[in-house]
Design a protein around this motif. Sequence first.
Motif: not given
Length: 101
Positions: A37-43, A65-68
């Motif tokens: 599982a990968s959570i993206s934050l920012g750009q 940002s906030g994608s899972l």
Amino acid sequence: MLYRIQIEKLQQKLISLIKHCWHRDKESRYGTRPVIASISLGQTRNFDFRKKDHHQSKYSLPLPSGSLLFMKGDLQEFWEHRIAKSTIPMKERINLTFRLI
């Protein structure tokens, strides 16, 4: 919430420097079909997939940002992935990765 239940089962957390190169998370300690599982934050950045043995088969998915993002099944066996390089300046991005071990 479904995501909360699955995240609680994921045991290893990683913070990694993104190098923009094609790769697979194919480490034997995660088993033959790892769940990641990968959570993206920012750009917002594009997350690219391509077939390991047929590079013309490509897909791109924007990760705001906030994608899972879940990667599981045969994805690490038959596909490579990367965060795409950009020709325009980008703001900071942090990726938190969780693996079921």
